[in-house]
Design a protein around this motif. Structure first.
Motif, short mmCIF file in Angstrom:
data_model
loop_
_atom_site.label_atom_id
_atom_site.label_comp_id
_atom_site.label_asym_id
_atom_site.label_seq_id
_atom_site.Cartn_x
_atom_site.Cartn_y
_atom_site.Cartn_z
N PRO A 53 22.74 12.21 6.18
CA PRO A 53 21.46 12.33 5.46
C PRO A 53 21.23 13.64 4.69
N LYS A 54 22.24 14.51 4.59
CA LYS A 54 22.03 15.69 3.73
C LYS A 54 22.01 15.24 2.26
N PRO A 55 21.28 15.97 1.41
CA PRO A 55 21.08 15.49 0.04
C PRO A 55 22.09 15.99 -0.98
N GLY A 56 23.21 16.60 -0.54
CA GLY A 56 24.14 17.24 -1.47
C GLY A 56 24.68 16.34 -2.57
N LEU A 57 25.00 15.08 -2.24
CA LEU A 57 25.53 14.18 -3.27
C LEU A 57 24.48 13.92 -4.34
N LEU A 58 23.20 13.84 -3.92
CA LEU A 58 22.13 13.58 -4.88
C LEU A 58 21.96 14.78 -5.82
N PHE A 59 22.04 16.00 -5.26
CA PHE A 59 21.90 17.20 -6.09
C PHE A 59 23.07 17.31 -7.08
N GLU A 60 24.29 17.02 -6.59
CA GLU A 60 25.47 17.10 -7.46
C GLU A 60 25.34 16.13 -8.63
N ALA A 61 24.95 14.89 -8.31
CA ALA A 61 24.81 13.87 -9.37
C ALA A 61 23.67 14.23 -10.32
N ALA A 62 22.58 14.77 -9.79
CA ALA A 62 21.44 15.13 -10.64
C ALA A 62 21.86 16.17 -11.66
N HIS A 63 22.70 17.11 -11.24
CA HIS A 63 23.20 18.15 -12.15
C HIS A 63 24.09 17.52 -13.23
N GLN A 64 25.01 16.64 -12.82
CA GLN A 64 25.97 16.08 -13.77
C GLN A 64 25.34 15.11 -14.76
N TRP A 65 24.33 14.36 -14.30
CA TRP A 65 23.73 13.32 -15.16
C TRP A 65 22.36 13.73 -15.69
N ARG A 66 21.96 14.98 -15.49
CA ARG A 66 20.65 15.47 -15.93
C ARG A 66 19.53 14.54 -15.44
N LEU A 67 19.52 14.33 -14.13
CA LEU A 67 18.52 13.43 -13.54
C LEU A 67 17.28 14.19 -13.12
N ASP A 68 16.14 13.55 -13.32
CA ASP A 68 14.88 14.05 -12.80
C ASP A 68 14.69 13.41 -11.42
N LEU A 69 14.97 14.17 -10.35
CA LEU A 69 14.99 13.56 -9.00
C LEU A 69 13.64 12.97 -8.61
N ASP A 70 12.54 13.51 -9.15
CA ASP A 70 11.21 12.93 -8.89
C ASP A 70 11.10 11.50 -9.40
N ARG A 71 11.92 11.17 -10.39
CA ARG A 71 11.87 9.82 -10.98
C ARG A 71 13.08 9.00 -10.55
N CYS A 72 13.76 9.44 -9.48
CA CYS A 72 14.93 8.71 -9.00
C CYS A 72 14.59 7.94 -7.72
N PHE A 73 15.34 6.88 -7.51
CA PHE A 73 15.18 6.02 -6.34
C PHE A 73 16.49 5.96 -5.57
N VAL A 74 16.38 5.81 -4.25
CA VAL A 74 17.56 5.63 -3.41
C VAL A 74 17.42 4.28 -2.71
N ILE A 75 18.43 3.44 -2.87
CA ILE A 75 18.41 2.11 -2.25
C ILE A 75 19.45 2.07 -1.13
N SER A 76 19.03 1.62 0.04
CA SER A 76 19.96 1.56 1.16
C SER A 76 19.44 0.61 2.22
N ASP A 77 20.33 0.28 3.16
CA ASP A 77 19.92 -0.44 4.37
C ASP A 77 20.00 0.48 5.60
N LYS A 78 20.02 1.82 5.37
CA LYS A 78 20.16 2.77 6.48
C LYS A 78 19.21 3.96 6.35
N TRP A 79 18.74 4.46 7.51
CA TRP A 79 17.78 5.56 7.51
C TRP A 79 18.37 6.84 6.92
N GLN A 80 19.69 7.02 7.03
CA GLN A 80 20.28 8.28 6.54
C GLN A 80 20.00 8.48 5.05
N ASP A 81 20.01 7.38 4.30
CA ASP A 81 19.76 7.49 2.86
C ASP A 81 18.29 7.75 2.56
N ALA A 82 17.40 7.17 3.39
CA ALA A 82 15.97 7.42 3.21
C ALA A 82 15.67 8.90 3.45
#
Ligand SMILES: [Zn+2]
Length: 183
Positions: free
Chosen positions: A103-132
Motif C-alpha cells: 500500500p505505499k504510494p510510490g508507483l502512483l507518484f512515479e507515474a504521476a511524474h511521468q504522465w503529468r497526472l493531477d493525482l487529485d483527479r486520479c482514481f485507483v481501481i482494485s479489489d484489495k485494500w492495499q490499493d485503497a
C-alpha cells in the motif's frame, strides 16, 4: 495536467485462481489469462481522456521465483489486449523496505511524474485494500470492486463490478469538469 486511472492487475485486468482464500499470482505466460470483461470499461476510460495505467506488486522478481522475461511476456500480452498506456511494477520484497510496494504510494507518484497526472483527479481501481490505502496516501479517489480482500480500512467507493466503477468515475469526472468550467 492529465486525469488518470490506476488499475490493480491481479483480479481486475487478469483472472486469478483463488487458493485458501488467497489470489494466486500467475508465474508463467501459460497461467496468465487477460480478463475479457476489462476491455470495454478501459476503452470507455481512454475515450473520456484518462491516462490508463496498471500497477502490480511482484516480489517474486527480487526473491528469484519469477523470471523478469516471463513477467515481460505476460505484460506484453496485457498491453496488446487492453488499452493500457503502461504497467508499473514494484519488483521488491517487503524486506527491501522500498517506497513503491503497495500500500505505499510510490508507483502512483512515479507515474504521476511521468504522465503529468493531477493525482487529485486520479482514481485507483482494485479489489484489495492495499490499493485503497495507496490511493488515500497519494490523494487519489479509491474505487473498490467488492471482494473478500477489501478489508475495513479507508475507501471512497465500493461497487459490484468494474463496469459500475467506470460508470461512477465518468459521472464524477463529468461533474467536476462542469464545476471547474462554471468557476
Ligand atoms: Zn518496491
Amino acid at each position: 495536467m492529465n486525469p488518470g486511472v490506476f488499475l490493480e492487475r491481479n483480479g481486475i485486468l487478469n483472472l486469478v485462481r483463488v487458493e485458501r482464500q488467497h489470489q494466486v499470482n500467475p508465474l508463467t505466460l501459460g497461467e496468465f489469462i487477460v480478463n475479457p470483461a476489462a476491455i470495454a470499461p478501459l476503452r470507455r476510460l481512454k475515450k473520456a481522456g484518462f491516462v490508463v495505467l496498471a500497477t502490480t506488486n511482484q516480489p517474486g522478481l527480487s526473491l528469484d521465483y519469477l523470471p523478469r522475461h516471463e513477467l515481460d511476456r505476460m505484460h506484453g500480452l496485457l498491453l496488446r489486449r487492453l488499452p493500457l498506456d503502461a504497467i508499473y511494477t514494484c519488483p521488491h520484497d517487503l524486506s527491501d523496505d522500498c517506497p513503491c510496494c503497495k500500500p505505499k504510494p510510490g508507483l502512483l507518484f512515479e507515474a504521476a511524474h511521468q504522465w503529468r497526472l493531477d493525482l487529485d483527479r486520479c482514481f485507483v481501481i482494485s479489489d484489495k485494500w492495499q490499493d485503497a490505502l495507496a490511493a488515500h496516501n497519494a490523494g487519489c479517489t479509491s474505487m473498490l470492486v467488492r471482494s473478500p480482500w477489501i478489508g475495513n480500512g479507508h475507501h471512497d467507493f465500493v461497487l459490484s463490478t468494474l463496469d459500475e466503477v467506470v460508470d461512477r468515475i465518468l459521472q464524477i469526472h463529468v461533474n467536476s469538469y462542469a464545476m471547474n468550467s462554471a468557476a
